[in-house]
Motif scaffolding. Structure first.
Motif, PDB file in Angstrom:
ATOM      1  N   GLU A  48       0.807  -1.127  -0.130  1.00 17.62           N
ATOM      2  CA  GLU A  48       0.171  -0.108  -0.154  1.00 17.62           C
ATOM      3  C   GLU A  48       0.861   1.359   0.109  1.00 17.62           C
ATOM      4  O   GLU A  48       0.252   2.429  -0.321  1.00 17.62           O
ATOM      5  CB  GLU A  48      -1.013   0.175   1.192  1.00 17.62           C
ATOM      6  N   ALA A  61      -8.340   0.145 -13.488  1.00 19.97           N
ATOM      7  CA  ALA A  61      -8.488  -1.288 -13.584  1.00 19.97           C
ATOM      8  C   ALA A  61      -7.740  -1.982 -14.746  1.00 19.97           C
ATOM      9  O   ALA A  61      -7.003  -2.771 -14.152  1.00 19.97           O
ATOM     10  CB  ALA A  61      -9.919  -1.405 -13.949  1.00 19.97           C
ATOM     11  N   GLU A  65      -4.752  -4.619 -13.402  1.00 18.10           N
ATOM     12  CA  GLU A  65      -4.753  -5.892 -14.217  1.00 18.10           C
ATOM     13  C   GLU A  65      -3.321  -6.309 -14.806  1.00 18.10           C
ATOM     14  O   GLU A  65      -3.039  -7.423 -14.617  1.00 18.10           O
ATOM     15  CB  GLU A  65      -5.907  -5.925 -15.272  1.00 18.10           C
ATOM     16  N   LEU A 107      -1.310 -11.767  -4.937  1.00 25.26           N
ATOM     17  CA  LEU A 107      -1.843 -12.607  -6.077  1.00 25.26           C
ATOM     18  C   LEU A 107      -3.250 -12.843  -5.554  1.00 25.26           C
ATOM     19  O   LEU A 107      -4.184 -13.114  -6.379  1.00 25.26           O
ATOM     20  CB  LEU A 107      -1.207 -13.719  -6.463  1.00 25.26           C
ATOM     21  N   ASP A 108      -3.449 -13.056  -4.391  1.00 25.33           N
ATOM     22  CA  ASP A 108      -4.829 -13.453  -3.690  1.00 25.33           C
ATOM     23  C   ASP A 108      -5.579 -12.189  -3.313  1.00 25.33           C
ATOM     24  O   ASP A 108      -6.607 -12.446  -2.947  1.00 25.33           O
ATOM     25  CB  ASP A 108      -4.664 -14.247  -2.391  1.00 25.33           C
ATOM     26  N   ASN A 109      -5.038 -11.100  -3.493  1.00 28.88           N
ATOM     27  CA  ASN A 109      -5.717  -9.960  -3.071  1.00 28.88           C
ATOM     28  C   ASN A 109      -5.177  -8.623  -3.412  1.00 28.88           C
ATOM     29  O   ASN A 109      -4.465  -7.856  -3.096  1.00 28.88           O
ATOM     30  CB  ASN A 109      -5.348  -9.683  -1.005  1.00 28.88           C
ATOM     31  N   ASN A 111      -6.441  -6.160  -4.138  1.00 28.65           N
ATOM     32  CA  ASN A 111      -6.979  -4.864  -3.822  1.00 28.65           C
ATOM     33  C   ASN A 111      -5.967  -4.025  -3.072  1.00 28.65           C
ATOM     34  O   ASN A 111      -5.953  -2.934  -2.980  1.00 28.65           O
ATOM     35  CB  ASN A 111      -7.720  -5.218  -2.676  1.00 28.65           C
ATOM     36  N   ARG A 112      -4.756  -4.922  -2.511  1.00 29.31           N
ATOM     37  CA  ARG A 112      -3.802  -4.206  -1.940  1.00 29.31           C
ATOM     38  C   ARG A 112      -2.981  -3.093  -2.721  1.00 29.31           C
ATOM     39  O   ARG A 112      -2.169  -2.544  -2.314  1.00 29.31           O
ATOM     40  CB  ARG A 112      -2.832  -5.074  -1.272  1.00 29.31           C
ATOM     41  N   THR A 117      -8.189   6.439  -9.022  1.00 33.43           N
ATOM     42  CA  THR A 117      -8.437   7.593  -9.999  1.00 33.43           C
ATOM     43  C   THR A 117      -8.096   8.767  -8.769  1.00 33.43           C
ATOM     44  O   THR A 117      -8.281   8.428  -7.671  1.00 33.43           O
ATOM     45  CB  THR A 117      -9.800   7.653 -10.411  1.00 33.43           C
ATOM     46  N   ASP A 393      -4.057   4.101   6.686  1.00 39.31           N
ATOM     47  CA  ASP A 393      -3.661   2.749   7.242  1.00 39.31           C
ATOM     48  C   ASP A 393      -2.137   2.420   6.853  1.00 39.31           C
ATOM     49  O   ASP A 393      -1.693   1.804   7.595  1.00 39.31           O
ATOM     50  CB  ASP A 393      -4.773   2.104   6.672  1.00 39.31           C
ATOM     51  N   TYR A 394      -1.826   2.908   5.714  1.00 34.28           N
ATOM     52  CA  TYR A 394      -0.547   2.531   5.544  1.00 34.28           C
ATOM     53  C   TYR A 394       0.197   3.885   5.022  1.00 34.28           C
ATOM     54  O   TYR A 394      -0.348   4.547   4.173  1.00 34.28           O
ATOM     55  CB  TYR A 394      -0.248   1.319   4.441  1.00 34.28           C
TER      56      TYR A 394
END
Ligand code: SF4
Lengths: 1098, 898
Positions: A48, A61, A65, A107-109, A111-112, A117, A393-394
């Protein structure tokens, strides 16, 4: 092959350096961003810590990706081919190693990965600091807040309800606008929409005097800069002119102009005089000077000849003439003009902002600007910076910003605040520096009209952020287009762009691209002309469509794009391609709002929403599903002249003169509407509307192609319902305006889109439409504004209201308008650059310039045209198409009435709801229920207690209070109800039977739940108030508490008998159920707490 | 036949047989265990049995707290319902807001929610807010420091009221000196808080966990291009399954987004044919209900009560008039129509109650009667306590007859819940000082907004639920939708009011990505363990931006192809019906009813015959929209009035010439003032004094400037007629005209003048089809002395007299005339023009009288016409929206949602 810009590419992904990358079209910017992101990831504590900001959600996005793909490919060791692919792989491998060590689970998350934007990042900041951001908590953001601005503006105006003196500034502005309140509301609303631009200057934090002083200083600075530039440009001729002007002054001319004026704002009048001497009224160089300009005596006089001579030398320099002409409208701080108006406006704007805040509060929604302001608030200003280490948070340690050329001031400020102490940090920690990368391409800055400001990009490049310097890097390799295309673009645009970068004016020079891609290709320009009345648009569209179709045939695997500036431009080509059956996708090109199916659906909504909208009801009757003729409409009018149409239609429908057929049509519609009325608010809105529409025969009124539009409309209605707008016609009409036909398959071979949408994409073949077309309208807007960065680096926001000035008088308004026009023209060139650089191998440019019969040549297009700056070189080698005038289609009569041939029979179905007979709520008695519950609860608490108290104690009182409250008893009844509950319990405790019931018994239980099968074999859930086994008799007992009382005057025996009768069956069921469980005989009793009576059943 | 249970109770049997208490994470699961147990007993042949002792952990513990309180072991505290806790927080925050903190929160309600949640979390994670080290940690953060201050006040408030939140009660429970411990079995109680754990540890003897089941379902993955496609596929899947295997238990997991839930509801109704006729037979149960404030019955009650605030939003009020719950016997009568028309004509967006009452009463509506009866109540609502307000609400609603008759059973349930919520409102109100009307309504709305309406329906085969609710339920088939990377796993969402370090250290929920990932994985494992077949799906795009599939989906397959838009039912309808076209451009000729109008009538006929028909014979126009300030029409009327009065006092050019500047100004000011009377009193009230004063000043200025122009006219003149009414008959059509002004010039000739407040051109009177028939009509109304016609254009900063005609010394007029006549071969001179005008106007009037009404607009006619919905003209030049500047309004906003 080594690339020309290989070093720059390497430097750009150096995770220890802060850089500013200029990345022209096709230079592989995205890959570079990915690589840098990966390089940074490999060095941070938390993923993060790296923040990437993209321009659109789509870009975010895609970037996420691609990063994840790179990691996944590395994890699966997929083969790599290219050079840069290997570099990416190496970086990804490092990240995977880091991921394993630190247990990130990227790879599993995914979102991190902090790829955002600007808007979503602002929202995130605000969410993490709800109080510092002044938001209070999560709040909805709306994309289009124009309604809210309008509401705020009107709120402000509404405050002026008694006398002008209530708000002199508002009154002054109104007087200025001819007391046109709507116009002022519009003006304030448009200003609120752009408040991120001026808020920091004029916002609530400044007092009035400061605002005024600020505006004066701004004007002063502006004049200083403009005159400074001008003086510099005239420098080569300064000595000559100085002498000539001195001579002129000597002739007794020119009280203000004694020689070459100094570049200071005070000398503005002298400059204006100079302009009058040298320029014609139209702003061109004079051919010669005469007495009128203070140069009497004709060419024989030496000074006059010298002056004329000098004029001859500058004739060609139209730029300079333009610049000089500008001083005529350049205002000084003293030019009163609209100054008082401006001061009023400056004082008014903070009030408008305060109103807007109230509107936001009331609506519970904000615009993106407010979110950005909240984020900035949360970060704190420079005097009181927020310590982010404790807040986020980070911690953010690295920032990448894409498309920085289209950055706006709020975005710039955000990055600045985020990086506040980074320079110091880096000095102290040279081994682990924090870094910023901004990447963009000034040549592709095309969002100026949305307040993007390309000079911020230059500023970041030159100055960095808070002392954190960025290394400027220039990419040049073009991986996209083949050499012929690159060469053409280089050739044309190098001349069209300004020669130098200019931060103040937002000018960008051209950087030539270096082709790296081999292969054949071509650029062609096609011009269309014809006599008056020739349909050039159609000719252009025919030509392009034919070209696209041919390309599809000849090179089936290749992608094609047709690009235009506006949706309307694209429409003719799109419809031709569609009707030729080409595989075409067009996002947001086809507006749906004007389609008949949508308009009729809106009529239906209007009528259903408002029975007093007579026009809507008549429209409903004229729409194809009813199709009433004019004569019948007249008959309906006569019959409903005083009442509402709906009442008549759903009533007897008597109307003299109504035709039989009309009556039948009306009856059919009435049946549908009656049903809709009966089910109003009892169905989901969408289903309700659709049912009515179907029953009317709606779908049959339009061709099958309309179904897509209708489906979108119904989806909108669904949203209206979910967002609690309900049947709000104004909302629907607004939203309908934003509906576009489904884009079609996004992978279709042909894409039709606006130039702005095409940014970042590439196609094998590209057609650009109408590059010589101007833009519509040059209305005098109510306001003009601009940001001005002085040579000294100071930043001002300039604002001017329409001051009714003419085009040649000093006026800030005029000046800003001209400035804006220049900027627009520069941006138009950049837009064409964006379009031209989309092509891989073939580029076709179409133009419909005006034709000058006299000169037998094309006229130069307006300065707002895409190709204005390329003119006339762009015509080199152009193909000319002469278009014939085609006769207009033979005079068509008025459109006939279209309608369903037969009256539709509504699919009838019975209504499924039956109204409930009467109102049992009175009968139930909330209070009685609550008391009952509380009594049960207290008795439950007492049951089995040893020793049993003689009467209620504090605990019982607590418990009763508690259960009364929890049962939902209104507080006003509480004291009385409590007393009553305690009375019931006390009575029970005082009664021998009651004490027996409550006493400790074997197998005692209260509120005992069991399930039993009834006679029909259905499951029944039963709850026994009290059960136990009598230790003496061994009998099982079931007791049911009753809080009921005898009716007034009812004898106790009668009451008991009545109750026994009423509950006998229930108790029997209880007995049976318990008996099935305990396997022995069971007895039961009712206990009347109000009376203290135990009634045993035999 | 009973439905198959949603819980596999066999593994729990030993505990249940013993009668041990079984605790679950939520009520839903407890209920399913009980049902499964019942089925098992029945299957075993029992006739009756003790219900399975299963409850939700939280409520079971609260019941133990009640026991302990009842037994006197714990102090009595009033356990507040959530709405009350929220209200208390609101008060605490509001009190702080006024204080020295200096910030104004946009959403204090949201802040209250956050604070409420933060305190709850602290309690449940057993963090002592009084501990100095902890407090220090809070003080270091910005938001948490504010929160700490609020927290202290909140505790004081709780103590003052002797109240507690549920978490307080649980904390008290830990203090129970003599807890009645017993055997407890936990089922699917994951992620309980430390506080609950501690309570369970005290009360459970022994405390056991039911063994988890092993995964059995292999998930099947599906992808869709868009979210609508996904929802549609879900609905079709449900319908197909239900048809193939009657009685199968089907679960669908969707996120909480209300738009998507509404879309799914529609799709399910479509798939099960329950859109209309079978509306109440949809075999689907939703775990999430509607909040009560959104139920139509309650929504309309709130709309009515909003009247107590003293003014109403016009559109909200009009929406109320269509309510089924507001009985209005005269809804369709003329009185109501008049009332609404007048209301709209006020031009106000918000209407004062007094004005509303007056208008309703004046039109003689039943509504007016009721408002009059309620006058006392609405005028001075004052401040009152909860019961006071509830009483007032009830009275008020009853006076309007709300909720009417004929409620169906759903509405009935809503009415019951409304009554309950009024109780909750009272309890909340009791926590604070008396409330004013706006505050009371705000509180009522909040209470209703927190109350969820869950229709009482039978246990159905298909359940639509949230991700957590579905865990552990034994569906035959479960579909988990919306599994995109942004939601599975969910992003971390730490509570912003609690220091992060504290959250991480103590493992508070949602505070870390790792935690969210583990949570999501557990959830999926529990689905897989409980169901027979599992489908996981995602859309690949939402709102124009791509969505990545969740990592849990592995290699996501290609999206399923979407069906063509439009529904089966639409196509069937299209096949059954046919379109025809009929010529219908001629209405019956005007008969005895006649047609009223002035110059505008012929102007319409010239611009578009259909418009003339619709506007003048059907008398149709779009409903009036609210405007800010004066509208164009009024400004025109005022201008006309001022000029009327001005020339009434001046009379002729001689008088004008004799006046000096100040005197002229005095005349102008007096005329402007006199003109203002023309405005209706209601409009004056709506527009406000300031606007009128400004308009009057502006009018005076305009008049002064205009007099300068008049004074400079080459010929002297006398004004011989002002606003003169004239009746003119043309081809049987009788027009009522009003001539703005007629001047007699020096040479005895007359000039007809028409005042215009906007920009004007003479060209319109010279066309074959006369677009602007006023001046030609006026010319017909005058005798042979008429020498010319003129527009007086009084546009600010652009004042002109545009005239054409003949006469001595009127070279300008003749020049104009000549210029325009040059293009018209049919007309040679002024006299010729006058007779051409007669012919042309008669032709127009004749058309109109004959009923000719084709939709045949001139090129510009449609631009300002509001009748497009009726005439059905094809796409009107849609100027709106299309690129105001660069035509790129469709392009992406910088960084915006695309
Ligand atoms: S919208 Fe155009 S066509 Fe329709 S009535 Fe009005 S003017 Fe005539």
């Amino acid at each position: 092959m080594t690339l020309a810009d290989a070093d720059a590419r390497l430097a750009a992904i150096d995770p220890a350096a802060s850089v500013c990358v200029s990345a022209p079209a096709g230079s592989g910017k995205t890959e570079l961003l990915i690589q840098r992101f990966l390089a940074l990831l490999a060095r941070v504590e938390h993923p993060e810590a790296v923040l990437a900001i993209t321009f659109t959600r789509k870009a975010a996005a895609e970037m996420r990706e691609r990063i994840l793909d790179a990691l996944a490919d590395a994890a699966s060791e997929a083969p790599v081919e290219s050079e840069h692919g290997r570099r990416t792989r190496a970086l990804a491998d490092q990240v995977l190693a880091r991921d394993r060590d630190a247990g990130w689970g990227l790879l599993d998350n995914g979102n991190r990965l902090r790829v955002r934007t600007i808007d979503s990042f602002c929202a995130e900041l605000a969410r993490q600091m709800p109080l510092l951001s002044n938001l209070g908590g999560s709040v909805a953001t709306v994309d289009d807040a124009s309604e809210l601005y309008r509401e705020a503006a009107e709120g402000l105006l509404a405050g002026l309800d008694r006398a002008p003196a209530q708000n002199p500034d508002l009154a002054a502005l109104l007087a200025h606008l001819d007391n046109h309140w709507e116009r002022l509301a519009t003006l304030l609303a448009s200003l609120l929409a752009r408040r991120d631009q001026w808020l920091s200057y004029l916002g609530a934090h400044r007092d009035e005097a400061a605002s005024e002083a600020y505006l004066r200083a701004a004007l002063q600075a502006l004049a200083g800069d403009v005159l400074g530039d001008l003086a510099a440009r005239l420098q080569p001729a300064a000595a000559t002119l100085d002498a000539l002007l001195a001579w002129r002054h000597g002739q007794g001319e020119g009280d203000r102009l004694e020689g070459m004026p100094p570049p200071s704002p005070e000398a503005l009048p002298a400059w204006r005089e100079l302009a009058a001497v040298l320029l014609t009224n139209d702003g061109a160089w004079r051919k010669r000077v005469t007495r009128a300009q203070g140069f009497p005596g004709g060419g024989k006089v030496e000074a006059v000849a010298a002056m004329n001579g000098w004029l001859e030398t500058v004739q060609a320099d139209t730029d300079l003439a333009e610049a000089l002409a500008r001083v005529r409208i350049l205002p000084s701080a003293e030019d009163a003009g609209a100054w008082p108006v401006l001061a009023s406006l400056a004082r008014l704007l903070p009030q408008a902002v305060a109103q807007l805040f109230i509107v936001f509060q009331r609506r519970g929604a904000v615009d993106h600007s407010q979110m950005a302001l909240a984020a900035l608030d949360a970060l704190g200003d420079d005097d009181a910076p927020t310590d982010l280490a404790l807040r986020l948070d980070y911690r953010i340690e690295h920032i990448l910003v894409d498309e920085f050329q289209d950055t706006s001031i709020k975005q710039y400020e955000l990055v600045r605040r985020l990086t506040r102490d980074w320079a110091e940090h880096n000095a102290a920690n040279p081994g682990a520096p924090r870094t910023v990368l901004v990447v963009g391409d000034g040549m592709q800055s095309i969002y100026g009209f949305r307040d993007a400001n390309v000079s911020l990009f230059l500023k970041a490049r030159d100055e960095g952020f808070n002392g954190l310097r960025l290394t400027p890097l220039q990419l040049a390799s073009n991986f996209r287009s083949v050499r012929p295309v690159v060469d053409w673009v280089n050739d044309q645009f190098a001349a069209a762009f300004p020669p130098e970068d200019d931060v103040v004016a937002g000018r960008i020079r051209y950087t030539p691209a270096v082709p790296t891609r081999d292969g054949g290709g071509a650029v062609a320009v096609h011009c269309f002309r014809g006599e008056d009345g020739a349909d050039l648009v159609a000719a252009e569209a025919d030509f392009v469509a034919a070209g696209v179709l041919a390309a599809l045939r000849d090179a089936p695997g290749e992608s094609c794009a047709v690009l235009g500036r506006t949706r309307r431009q694209l429409q003719p080509v799109l419809s031709r391609l569609r009707s030729a059956g080409a595989p075409v996708a067009a996002q947001d090109v086809d507006a749906l709002g004007s389609r008949p199916v949508i308009r009729d659906l809106l009529v239906l909504c209007r009528a259903l929403a408002d029975r007093y909208d007579r026009l809507a009801w008549f429209s409903l009757l004229r729409a194809p599903w009813c199709g009433l003729g004019l004569a019948d409409l007249l008959a309906v009018h006569e019959a409903t002249a005083t009442g509402a149409v709906s009442g008549w239609l759903l009533g007897d429908r008597r109307a003299p003169g109504l035709s039989t057929e009309g009556a039948a049509r009306l009856a059919a519609v009435a049946a549908v509407l009656a049903r809709a009325e009966a089910t109003r608010d009892r169905r989901g809105l969408r289903g309700w509307l659709e049912t009515a529409w179907l029953a009317l025969g709606g779908p049959a009124c339009y061709p099958p192609e309309s179904d897509g539009a209708a489906a979108q409309f119904f989806a909108l209605v669904e949203r209206a319902d979910a967002e609690a707008a309900g049947l709000d016609v104004a909302w629907l009409e607004r939203e309908v305006g934003r509906l576009y036909a489904e884009p079609g398959d996004p992978r279709a071979a042909v894409q039709v889109m606006t130039l702005h949408k095409a940014k970042g994409l590439q196609f094998d073949r590209v057609w650009l439409l109408d590059i010589a077309g101007g833009t519509r309208g040059d209305d005098r807007e109510l306001l003009a504004w601009d940001q001005h960065v002085t040579r000294a680096g100071e930043r001002f926001f300039l604002l001017a209201a329409e001051d009714h000035s003419d085009r040649r008088s000093p006026s800030l308004y005029q000046y800003l308008r001209e400035e804006a026009a220049v900027k627009r023209s520069l941006e138009a060139t950049r837009l064409l650059y964006v379009g031209a650089t989309r092509a891989v191998r073939e580029l076709v440019l179409c133009a419909r310039p005006g034709w000058d019969d006299r000169r037998e040549s094309f006229r130069a297009p307006s300065s707002a045209a895409l190709a204005a700056a390329l003119w006339p070189r762009v015509l080199d080698g152009a193909v000319e198409h002469v278009v014939d005038v085609t006769a207009p289609a033979a005079g068509e009569g008025p459109p006939p009435l279209e309608r369903l041939a037969a009256v539709p029979v509504a699919p009838e179905a019975p209504l499924s709801e039956a109204p409930v007979a009467e109102n049992p709520w009175e009968a139930v008695g909330l209070r009685e229920r609550c008391i009952g519950t509380a009594v049960h609860r207290v008795l439950e608490g007492l049951a089995g207690r040893y020793p049993l108290p003689a009467q209620c104690g504090a605990a019982e009182r607590h418990l009763a209070t508690l259960s009364l409250a929890q049962a939902g008893l209104p507080a006003m009844d509480e004291a009385e109800a409590l007393a009553e509950v305690l009375e019931h319990v006390d009575r029970t405790l005082a009664d021998e039977g009651g004490r027996w019931v409550l006493a400790a018994h074997p197998e005692g239980a209260t509120e005992w739940a069991l399930t039993a099968l009834d006679d029909a074999g259905e499951l029944r859930q039963l709850v026994l108030d009290r059960r136990f086994r009598d230790g003496e008799t061994g009998e099982h007992w079931i007791i049911d508490y009753k809080t009921s009382r005898p009716l007034p005057g009812e004898a106790p025996e009668v009451f008991e008998a009545r109750e026994a009768e009423a509950h006998g069956a229930q108790l029997a069921a209880y007995r049976e159920a318990l008996a099935a469980i305990v396997g022995g005989p069971v007895r039961s009793a009712l206990y009347f707490t109000a009376l203290g009576r135990l009634l045993r059943f035999p | 036949m009973a439905a198959k249970p949603l819980f596999d109770v066999a593994p729990l049997a030993p505990w249940l047989e013993r009668g041990d208490t079984v605790l679950t994470a939520n009520h839903r699961l407890a209920r399913y265990i009980q049902r499964a147990w019942d089925e098992r007993q029945r299957a075993a042949g029992a006739r009756a049995w003790a219900a399975a002792p299963a409850s939700a952990v939280e409520s079971w513990l609260l019941a133990r707290w009640e026991d302990a309180v009842a037994a006197g072991r714990l102090p009595l505290r009033r356990c507040l319902e959530p709405a009350a806790v929220h209200y208390l927080w609101r008060q605490v925050i509001a009190a702080d807001d006024d204080g020295a903190t200096g910030f104004t929160l946009l959403q204090p309600g949201e802040a209250a929610r956050l604070a409420q949640r933060a305190r709850d979390t602290l309690l449940r994670w057993r963090i002592d807010g009084g501990d100095e080290a902890t407090r220090q940690l809070f003080r270091l953060g910005g938001d948490s420091a504010h929160f700490l201050r609020w927290l202290d006040r909140f505790e004081e408030e709780l103590a003052r009221l002797g109240a507690a939140t549920p978490a307080d009660c649980l904390r008290d429970l830990l203090e129970d000196p003599a807890p009645a411990a017993g055997p407890l079995t936990l089922v699917a109680c994951h992620d309980l808080s430390p506080l609950v754990d501690a309570c369970l540890a005290r009360l459970g003897e022994p405390l056991e966990e039911a063994p988890p089941a092993a995964p059995r379902a292999m998930p099947e993955v599906r992808c869709y291009a868009g979210q609508h496609d996904e929802l549609r596929a879900i609905a079709d899947w449900c319908a197909a399954l239900a048809a193939a295997r009657p009685g199968a238990r089907i679960g669908v997991v969707v996120d909480a987004d209300s738009v998507r839930r509404a879309a799914l509801d529609y799709q399910l109704r479509r798939a099960f044919d329950c859109v209309d006729a079978n509306y109440h037979r949809l075999p689907v149960n939703y775990s999430a209900g509607l909040t009560l404030d959104r139920a139509p019955l309650v929504r309309d009650a709130l709309g009515l009560l909003a009247l107590l605030e003293g003014s109403v939003d016009l559109s909200a009020f009009l929406a109320l008039l269509r309510s089924r719950f507001l009985p209005l016997p005269d809804r369709d009568d003329a009185a109501m129509v008049t009332f609404v028309e007048r209301l709209r004509a006020l031009g106000a967006r918000r209407i004062e109650l007094g004005l509303l009452r007056y208008q309703a009463g004046r039109a003689g509506t039943a509504l007016g009667q009721r408002l009059l009866e309620l006058r006392e109540q609405t005028e001075r609502p004052g401040r009152r306590d909860g019961p006071g307000w509830v009483g007032r609400f009830r009275e008020f609603l009853a006076a309007f007859g709300w909720p009417g008759t004929g409620l169906d059973s759903l509405e009935y349930q809503q009415y019951g819940l409304w009554e309950e919520t009024l109780g909750s409102f009272e309890r909340c109100a009791a926590l604070g000082p008396p409330l004013g009307a706006a505050e009371a309504l705000q509180l009522l709305r909040e209470c209703l907004g927190q109350r969820v309406f869950q229709p009482k329906t039978a246990d159905t085969d298909i359940q639509v639920l949230g991700a957590l609710e579905a865990a552990g339920l034994a569906f035959d088939a479960l579909w988990v939708s919306g599994m995109h990377a942004g939601a599975w796993p969910a992003p971390a969402r730490p509570n912003p009011l609690i220091p992060l370090s504290l959250q991480r250290r103590t493992g508070m929920p949602q505070c870390s990505p790792e935690g969210e990932h583990a949570f999501a994985s557990r959830l999926l494992a529990r689905y897989a363990a409980a169901v027979d077949s599992l489908v996981m799906s995602t859309a690949l795009a939402a709102d124009g931006a791509p969505l990545l599939p969740s990592p849990y989906l592995g290699d996501a397959p290609a999206p399923e192809t979407a069906p063509a838009p439009g529904e089966q039912a639409w196509r069937r309808r299209r096949e059954a019906l046919e379109l025809e076209t009929v010529a219908d451009s001629c209405a019956p000729a005007v008969g005895g009813e006649g047609v009223r109008g002035g110059a505008g009538l012929l102007e319409s006929q010239a611009a578009c015959p259909f418009r003339a028909f619709a506007r003048y014979r059907l008398r149709l126009a779009a409903p009036e929209e609210p405007v800010t300030g004066l509208n164009a029409l009024e400004r025109g009327v005022l201008l006309h009035g001022a000029l009327y009065s001005l020339w009434g006092s001046l009379g002729d050019s001689g008088t004008l010439a004799a006046l000096d500047g100040p005197a002229r100004r005095r005349h102008c000011e007096a005329s402007a003032e006199a003109a203002m009377d023309a405005l209706r009193p209601e409009r004056r009230q709506v527009v406000g004094g300031a606007c009128l004063a400004l308009e009057q000043a502006r009018l005076a200025d305009t008049l002064v400037a205009w007099l300068d122009l008049e004074a400079a006219r080459p010929q002297s003149f006398a004004v011989i007629a002002r606003e003169e009414p004239v009746e003119l008959a043309l081809a049987g059509l009788v027009l009522n005209l009003k001539l703005d002004r007629v001047d007699r010039l020096e040479d005895g000739g007359e000039l007809v003048i028409d005042y215009k407040s906007g920009s004007t051109q003479l060209a319109g009177i010279f066309r074959e089809r006369i677009d602007s028939p006023q001046l030609p009509l006026y010319s017909l109304a005058r005798g042979p002395a008429l020498n010319g016609v003129a527009y007086a254009q009084l546009r600010p900063r652009d004042l002109r007299l545009l005239a054409a005609g003949v006469g001595e010394g009127l070279a300008d007029l003749e020049k104009n005339l000549g210029k325009y006549l040059a293009g018209d071969p049919a007309v040679e001179d002024w006299e010729g023009l006058r007779s051409a005008w007669r012919e042309r106007l008669e032709a127009l009037a004749g058309e109109l009288m004959a009923g000719e009404a084709p939709v045949a607009p001139t090129a510009t006619a449609c631009r300002h016409c509001d009748l497009a919905s009726l005439c059905r003209i094809g796409a009107v030049e849609d100027s709106a929206g299309e690129g105001v500047e660069f035509g790129a309004a469709d392009s992406a906003l910088p960084g915006a949602v695309e």
